[in-house]
Design a protein around this motif. Structure first.
Motif, PDB file in Angstrom:
ATOM      1  N   GLU A 147      18.078   3.072  57.042  1.00 24.38           N
ATOM      2  CA  GLU A 147      18.364   2.256  55.850  1.00 24.38           C
ATOM      3  C   GLU A 147      17.146   2.185  54.937  1.00 24.38           C
ATOM      4  OE1 GLU A 147      19.711  -1.533  57.287  1.00 24.38           O
ATOM      5  OE2 GLU A 147      21.678  -0.735  57.880  1.00 24.38           O
ATOM      6  N   GLU A 148      15.994   2.028  55.555  1.00 28.12           N
ATOM      7  CA  GLU A 148      14.752   1.965  54.792  1.00 28.12           C
ATOM      8  C   GLU A 148      14.509   3.276  54.044  1.00 28.12           C
ATOM      9  OE1 GLU A 148      10.115   1.817  56.030  1.00 28.12           O
ATOM     10  OE2 GLU A 148      11.421   0.383  57.076  1.00 28.12           O
ATOM     11  N   LEU A 149      14.714   4.406  54.724  1.00 26.90           N
ATOM     12  CA  LEU A 149      14.532   5.708  54.098  1.00 26.90           C
ATOM     13  C   LEU A 149      15.554   5.927  52.986  1.00 26.90           C
ATOM     14  CD1 LEU A 149      13.735   7.911  57.228  1.00 26.90           C
ATOM     15  CD2 LEU A 149      12.149   7.294  55.378  1.00 26.90           C
ATOM     16  N   ILE A 153      14.679   6.752  49.093  1.00 23.53           N
ATOM     17  CA  ILE A 153      15.232   7.922  48.408  1.00 23.53           C
ATOM     18  C   ILE A 153      16.019   7.480  47.181  1.00 23.53           C
ATOM     19  CG2 ILE A 153      16.953   9.774  48.592  1.00 23.53           C
ATOM     20  CD1 ILE A 153      16.061  10.107  51.499  1.00 23.53           C
ATOM     21  N   GLY A 154      16.751   6.387  47.322  1.00 21.33           N
ATOM     22  CA  GLY A 154      17.546   5.888  46.188  1.00 21.33           C
ATOM     23  C   GLY A 154      16.657   5.390  45.048  1.00 21.33           C
ATOM     24  N   ASP A 155      15.485   4.908  45.347  1.00 25.52           N
ATOM     25  CA  ASP A 155      14.566   4.408  44.338  1.00 25.52           C
ATOM     26  C   ASP A 155      13.874   5.555  43.583  1.00 25.52           C
ATOM     27  OD1 ASP A 155      15.152   1.805  44.954  1.00 25.52           O
ATOM     28  OD2 ASP A 155      13.359   1.487  46.210  1.00 25.52           O
ATOM     29  N   MET A 156      13.949   6.762  44.074  1.00 25.32           N
ATOM     30  CA  MET A 156      13.259   7.875  43.435  1.00 25.32           C
ATOM     31  C   MET A 156      13.999   8.379  42.263  1.00 25.32           C
ATOM     32  SD  MET A 156      11.947  10.104  46.588  1.00 25.32           S
ATOM     33  CE  MET A 156      10.241  10.128  46.853  1.00 25.32           C
TER      34      MET A 156
END
Length: 156
Positions: A147-149, A153-156
């Motif tokens: 979930e953290e990863l 990735i979604g924030d990039m």
């Protein structure tokens, strides 16, 4: 702790029992297979003794020494940690040789061996449930990391 105590009890009983001697019988009357097995047994060459005892009881199931052979097979299996086979050998003495000099000893030791097997089954179940708990914890840690990863990735 308890299984160690039981194991020590069994070894104490077995060491006492292994010192007992049978009534003296002329060596010529003792079957050669049994004499060989006994020699290996007293030399503590248990693998050879076990093989020889098995061969003896297979060829002489109703010989005067068959109960001795089964009892000593039980002893050897116990020494080797093969508790199921030990229990079966002691049970053979109990069931098939009701007048054996080994009756009482076989009953006592079989009870102890059966208790060790029961304790081991409980320990195995306990150990398995501990492993399942560890797998669940690890699974939860991995889920959180995924979930953290995904957030990174979604924030990039």
């Amino acid at each position: 702790m308890i299984s160690r105590l039981l194991l020590c009890s069994i070894l104490l009983v077995l060491s006492f029992v292994s010192c007992q001697q049978k009534v003296h019988i002329e060596p010529a009357k003792v079957p050669a297979e049994f004499r060989k097995a006994e020699q290996h047994f007293y030399e503590q060459n248990f693998s050879k003794a076990l093989k020889q005892y098995r061969e003896f009881v297979n060829n002489n199931p109703y010989n005067i020494y068959s109960d001795d052979a089964y009892f000593k097979m039980g002893y050897i299996y116990t020494e080797q940690g093969n508790y199921q086979q030990a229990s079966e050998a002691f049970n053979t003495v109990i069931e098939d040789y009701p007048r054996s000099q080994w009756q009482y000893d076989a009953k006592v030791i079989k009870k102890l061996v059966d208790e060790i097997m029961a304790l081991r089954r409980r320990e195995n179940r306990s150990s398995c449930s501990d492993e399942v708990k560890e797998f669940r914890k690890e699974n939860e840690r991995l889920r959180q990391r995924i979930e953290e990863l995904q957030r990174i990735i979604g924030d990039m």
